[in-house]
Scaffold this motif. Sequence first.
Motif, mmCIF file in Angstrom:
data_model
loop_
_atom_site.group_PDB
_atom_site.id
_atom_site.type_symbol
_atom_site.label_atom_id
_atom_site.label_comp_id
_atom_site.label_asym_id
_atom_site.label_seq_id
_atom_site.Cartn_x
_atom_site.Cartn_y
_atom_site.Cartn_z
ATOM 1 N N GLN A 229 0.827 -1.204 0.000
ATOM 2 C CA GLN A 229 0.000 0.000 0.000
ATOM 3 C C GLN A 229 0.866 1.261 0.000
ATOM 4 N N THR A 230 1.944 1.213 0.744
ATOM 5 C CA THR A 230 2.845 2.378 0.806
ATOM 6 C C THR A 230 3.497 2.624 -0.542
ATOM 7 N N GLU A 231 4.026 1.581 -1.160
ATOM 8 C CA GLU A 231 4.661 1.730 -2.463
ATOM 9 C C GLU A 231 3.661 2.189 -3.515
ATOM 10 N N LEU A 232 2.414 1.662 -3.413
ATOM 11 C CA LEU A 232 1.387 2.060 -4.376
ATOM 12 C C LEU A 232 1.055 3.537 -4.228
ATOM 13 N N ALA A 233 0.945 3.990 -2.986
ATOM 14 C CA ALA A 233 0.640 5.414 -2.762
ATOM 15 C C ALA A 233 1.780 6.284 -3.274
ATOM 16 N N GLN A 234 3.027 5.847 -3.040
ATOM 17 C CA GLN A 234 4.162 6.620 -3.529
ATOM 18 C C GLN A 234 4.194 6.651 -5.050
ATOM 19 N N ALA A 235 3.893 5.513 -5.643
ATOM 20 C CA ALA A 235 3.907 5.454 -7.108
ATOM 21 C C ALA A 235 2.827 6.336 -7.713
ATOM 22 N N LYS A 236 1.658 6.349 -7.106
ATOM 23 C CA LYS A 236 0.571 7.204 -7.616
ATOM 24 C C LYS A 236 0.942 8.678 -7.460
ATOM 25 N N GLY A 237 1.606 8.991 -6.351
ATOM 26 C CA GLY A 237 2.047 10.381 -6.163
ATOM 27 C C GLY A 237 3.064 10.779 -7.212
ATOM 28 N N VAL A 241 2.888 13.769 -10.324
ATOM 29 C CA VAL A 241 3.942 14.762 -10.580
ATOM 30 C C VAL A 241 4.458 14.641 -12.003
ATOM 31 N N MET A 242 4.639 13.427 -12.476
ATOM 32 C CA MET A 242 5.141 13.205 -13.819
ATOM 33 C C MET A 242 4.163 13.711 -14.875
ATOM 34 N N ILE A 256 2.647 0.859 -11.073
ATOM 35 C CA ILE A 256 1.403 1.029 -10.312
ATOM 36 C C ILE A 256 0.444 -0.118 -10.579
ATOM 37 N N ASN A 257 0.367 -0.550 -11.834
ATOM 38 C CA ASN A 257 -0.500 -1.673 -12.179
ATOM 39 C C ASN A 257 -0.059 -2.953 -11.435
#
Length: 370
Positions: A229-237, A241-242, A256-257
């Motif tokens: 969940q943490t990595e997913l939230a970071q990836a979505k963030g 930005v990108m 993310i997928n």
Amino acid sequence: MSVTQTMSERPKNLLGLVPVLNRWKYPILVLSILAMLGSAGVSLLLTNEYQSTTIIYPANILSVDPDRILQGDKIEVTGSSVELDRLTTIATSEQLAYFMIYKYKLYLDYGYQDMESDINKFGAMNMWYTNLDVRPNDRDALEISFISHDKYKAAAIANDIAARIDVLNQELPLENRKRVMEIYKDQYNYYSKAYLNLRDSLNEVRKNYGIYGLADEGYHLSKSVIETQTELAQAKGELEVMQQTGGSTTALKAKINGLEKALTTLTSSGSVYNLDKYAAGLKATRDLDSIQSNMLSRYIKAKANYDNAKIALNGKISTINVVQKAEAANRKIKPIRWLIVAGSTIVTFLLSVIFVSLYELFKREKYRFE
């Protein structure tokens, strides 16, 4: 002698025997000598008989019970009068008598070729009890004596009687021990089967829910969900930005997928190994594990009881204490030859005197009436 005769007249009649004995002294003497010689010859033909004695103390049969010994109870060296009576009864039982008669073939010593007929059995048993002497002494010990023509056989039989008494005394509670052992065996088999079934059921539940270590698996599964969940939230963030900066988002979207699928796997009930399924299986495995632990303790206790019962059944703890073993006698107990000769001679002499006196009295009375 008439009733009216006085006491002073009786010695005169007794003195009247002196002439009679004097006339018949040679026949009486010959008969007495013949009796002496005949009894001496007969006594020499009699076989010497020897007696051997063993002395035993009964132990308390309850104190030598293997079950009690396994529990730490001490053995009582001497028993009560009840144990003494029990040993006496066993020593004089027909079961022991038949065993010893057949073992040592005593029926041959008693003049019988076999023990097939009732007459032979009766005769052999009668001779056995004639030669056997079992009696408690004044010190609450049991004295077992046996008489035989062979002094070594007499000692061996006396000692063997004591050993056989011990065996039969041990066998008294044997049937009850067998029943108790069968009960413990049934309990052991039941709990063993129940425990194995529970163990198989628990393994099946753990396999279905993917639970093999109750403590570590919950921690690692929860940690994996949180990390994903943490990595997913970071990836979505990072993706937001990108997108704002116009950078390439292809790789980030792929990441993310992958994280979303991993999180779905960890939390969806449709996957093999997930948090929902783990939580559902956790209660089932804990319940079964608790039941299995309880069943395991019962199984261990049942196995211990069964093992102790087998030890008790096979345990050979002596129920007697041998104080004195029988040894071959140094002297015969019978026949007492001098007593046989002396008795025969005296009896013959007295019978001869009586016969001669009656004969002389008969002649005198007959002559007076003529």
